[in-house]
Each structure stands twice: as C-alpha cells, then as structure tokens.
Design an enzyme around this catalytic site. Structure first.
Site, mmCIF file in Angstrom:
data_model
loop_
_atom_site.group_PDB
_atom_site.id
_atom_site.type_symbol
_atom_site.label_atom_id
_atom_site.label_comp_id
_atom_site.label_asym_id
_atom_site.label_seq_id
_atom_site.Cartn_x
_atom_site.Cartn_y
_atom_site.Cartn_z
ATOM 1 N N HIS A 55 -2.122 0.549 1.813
ATOM 2 C CA HIS A 55 -0.996 0.153 0.810
ATOM 3 C C HIS A 55 -1.063 0.885 -0.555
ATOM 4 C CE1 HIS A 55 1.562 -2.658 -1.164
ATOM 5 N NE2 HIS A 55 1.957 -3.135 -0.118
ATOM 6 N N ASP A 111 2.549 -5.641 6.937
ATOM 7 C CA ASP A 111 3.405 -5.097 7.551
ATOM 8 C C ASP A 111 3.044 -4.801 9.215
ATOM 9 O OD1 ASP A 111 5.433 -4.908 5.311
ATOM 10 O OD2 ASP A 111 3.899 -3.199 4.761
#
Length: 434
Positions: free
Chosen positions: A311, A369
C-alpha cells in the site's frame, strides 16, 4: 499560536524568513507557509502534494509506519468488530459514537430516505445497457441536485445535514439500480425493516419472482467492507470533494466529483485490478502456474505487477487487511467456496505473500483491496461494480470532510499554484509569416 518556528534561508542573498511550526494532536508537525508568497514572491513546489497539508482535520488519522487507522480517535479494528456501518457514519458526521436513542433516530432517518424519485428510472434509461456502473453512478449522483433543490445550499448547516442523510440513504439504491439496469432486470425497492447492508443486498439480488434470503454472514461481511472504506484521510477523491465544494457548489455535485475521481484505477479500482490479475493467472493454468507468475513478479525486467499487495500509505501491514482477511475466510467457509478454483488460487497466492522472504522483506502483504475483491466476488457482486460499492461506502467520509471544510473559518476556495515552464510573452505574427 505556537512558539516554535522554522527559518527559510536563501542562497541568492534574500533575507531569511521565519515561519511558525504547528503541531496537531498526533502525526507530523507542519510548517505554516501561508505568508511565503506575500513575504518573498515565491511559491513552494510539491507535485502530488506529497509534503503539503492543505487543511486541518479532526476526522481520520493514518500512521502508515505503524499500520494505524483511526476514525475520530477510534482504531478501525475496534469499530469494525464492535460497531455497524451506520454507527460509524454517525461517528464520522458528528464526532462521537451514538447512544441507543441517537442511533435509533439516525437509523430510522436513513432508513426512511432510501427511496429515490421515480423519475430517476427514466434518467437511467438514457444510458447504454453496457455502460460502466461508475459512469452511471456519476450521472445519477450529480442528477440528485435536480431532484432535491431544497438542500442545495452548502452554507446552510441544516440543508447540508438533509443532503447528507439523502446521499447516505440513497446511494445503495442508486448502485443497485445501476446494476439491475445493466442486467436488464426490474428495479427492487428498499424495505424499511432490513438493515442498511441487508437492504442493499436485497435490492441487488432479489427479483419479482424470487425474494432475496438474507444471509447474516454475507450481510456482516458487506457491512464490514463499508466500515473499512468509510474514510481514509486526504486521499485523491476526498481532496477532490473538498476542492469542488470550496467553490460553494451544491453537495450532490461535490460528491459526484468524488465518485468520478474514485473511478480512476490508481484509486478506487485496486480491488477490481486484483481480481483481474487472479483471472489472468487462472487462464494461464491457475495454481499449477502460480510459481511462474511469482517468478515474473520478482523479475525486475518483466512488466508483471502484483495487484492487491502492499500500500502506498501503509509501510507496514494495512490494518484493514487483517479484518478483511478474517471476513474473507468466514465468507468462503459459509458459502463452501474454498475448493472453487479462483478462490483456491487466491488463498495460495495469499500464503506465498505471507511466507515468501521476497514479499515479507518488502512488506508486500495482501491489502484490503485483495480481500474485499474476493469477498465481493463470492457474494455475487460483479467486478465492474466493485468501485461503485467503494463509492457507496466512502460517501459518508466525503460528506464529513466537506462539512468540516465549510465550517472552518479559515477555508478558502482551492487555488493551487504552478511552476510555469512554457513560452514567455511574445507577439502573434501575421499568418503568412508563421
């Protein structure tokens, strides 16, 4: 006020300038450079605003190094396990968690605003059947300003509150309508006796010939997805909403701008990209070919990227990913999908990423995600609708940020500066001399 300062010196002989250093309740200090241009005639240069605080905010805080996400001071881990999405909405909007009476009133208010104007159906019919749901949703949210002129004034706190309730309540209805339209199925109206997440799932999956049977595991999973995506500090879409609203436009237009920004694959499309990657590996041979795929990921000369891992903000583990991982395994177990080839592949890839030194050393852990994409696919939500579900969840965060900005006495219309590198002033020659 602050008694701490920072001094900027120049190598061209200009006198040094002193600026105050401001401290928040947590996080990095900031150098207040608001007077820089007035004092020096110079701007700062910061592409992507990576080192610039454009506002002060009391809503959400992220510590990427610690892997920490707080909504109004509450850790996301506690909110996702002890609260539901509407409790989280109340917290983001009003600053504190609701008591029983406050929650009951808020829940009732949202529930009784879930229907949309019937004419929305005719507006929807203007889109192609194969239009991307985000294109449809951007249009529908923007069109709400034509249906609700009584809550358009951004500077009226009461009107902002009404528009907030309308947006939070109607967004699931609009997303479900966009899905039903693409499927050629009749729209399903909301039911007031159902919870927020259950209502959305029924509007998505029920038909006039067969009602949707509520599965508590799936409803809880979707509610958690909503909580984990409700806000995420000053990201691209949130900054877009703030910038748009700074002009004084109506709340529906500002949120529509956020939806449009979220559509970008670098922002809201990450879970869609993760599923696309899994489909590609599956098409090439699935688990049996996973070793070859991982080899290409490690090869710097290849263009193969690992989607849904690591991320930009969280340099450690994404705190939302741990919660979503639990939910992911719970959903797959509930639906008996652990032996499904696609989900088997996803779990094999997860195991490699959590154990392989290459990924562990680089902290390329599965992110929220990766897991939310798998969960939504298992629930039955099509990949093309993932970002629309993200927009549904993020709406409350956008509204909270918009409200905070408008109430800030220091807020001004957004006006970034530039480092101009084009031609200097010149005269236009006659056409035959060009």
């Amino acid at each position: 006020m602050t008694d701490r300062t920072a001094t900027l010196t120049f190598s061209d002989g200009s006198p040094p300038i002193t600026f105050p250093v401001l401290a928040g309740t947590t996080g990095p200090d900031v150098v207040d450079i608001r007077t820089l241009y007035g004092k020096t005639g110079k701007f700062t240069y910061d592409p992507g605003f990576m080192s610039t605080a454009a506002c002060n905010s009391a809503i959400t805080f992220i510590d990427g190094d610690k892997g920490e996400l707080l909504y109004r001071g509450y850790p996301i881990e506690e909110l996702a396990t002890r609260c539901n999405y509407l409790e989280t909405c109340y917290l983001l909007l009003y600053g504190e968690l609701p008591g029983k009476a406050e929650y009951g009133s808020f829940d009732s208010l949202v529930t009784h605003h879930t229907m949309v104007n019937e004419q929305m159906q005719f507006f929807l019919r203007g889109f192609r059947r194969d239009a991307h749901p985000m294109a449809v949703l951007t249009g529908l949210v923007g069109a709400m300003s034509a249906f609700y002129p009584d809550s358009m004034n951004l500077h009226d706190p009461r009107q902002r509150e009404i528009s907030a309730i309308r947006l939070i309540a109607k967004m699931p209805t609009l997303v479900a309508m966009a899905y039903k339209y693409s499927m050629g199925q009749p729209y399903i109206y909301p039911r007031n006796e159902l919870s927020y997440a259950a209502n959305f799932m029924r509007m998505m999956f029920a038909t006039p010939c067969e009602d949707y049977v509520v599965n508590d595991v799936l409803v809880r999973a979707l509610d958690r997805i909503f909580i984990l995506h409700a806000d995420h500090e000053q990201n691209a879409s949130t900054s877009t909403v703030r910038l748009c609203a700074s002009s004084g436009t109506n709340p529906f237009a500002a949120i529509a701008a956020g939806v449009a920004c979220l559509w970008g694959p670098a922002h809201g499309g990450a879970n869609e990209a993760a599923l696309a990657m899994l489909y590609e590996i599956q098409a090439q041979g699935g688990v049996a070919k996973l070793g070859e795929f991982i080899g290409k990921v490690k090869d710097k000369t290849s263009n193969v990227r690992l989607m849904g891992f690591g991320h930009r903000v969280y340099k450690n583990y994404d705190p939302r990913a741990k919660l979503m991982r639990e939910t992911c395994h719970e959903v797959l177990e509930s639906l008996g999908l652990h032996d499904d080839p696609l989900f088997k592949l996803a779990m094999a890839l997860e195991k490699i990423a959590l154990e392989d030194d290459y990924f562990v050393q680089r902290k390329l852990y599965p992110n929220v995600d990766f897991y939310s994409g798998i969960v939504q696919k298992a629930i039955g939500i099509p990949v093309s609708l993932f970002t629309a579900v993200f927009a549904l969840a993020r709406t409350v965060g956008w509204i909270a940020q918009l409200n905070e900005m408008i109430a800030d006495p220091e807020y001004k219309i957004g006006r970034p500066r530039q480092l101009f590198t084009g031609a200097t002033r010149r005269s236009v020659p006659a056409i035959d001399a060009r």
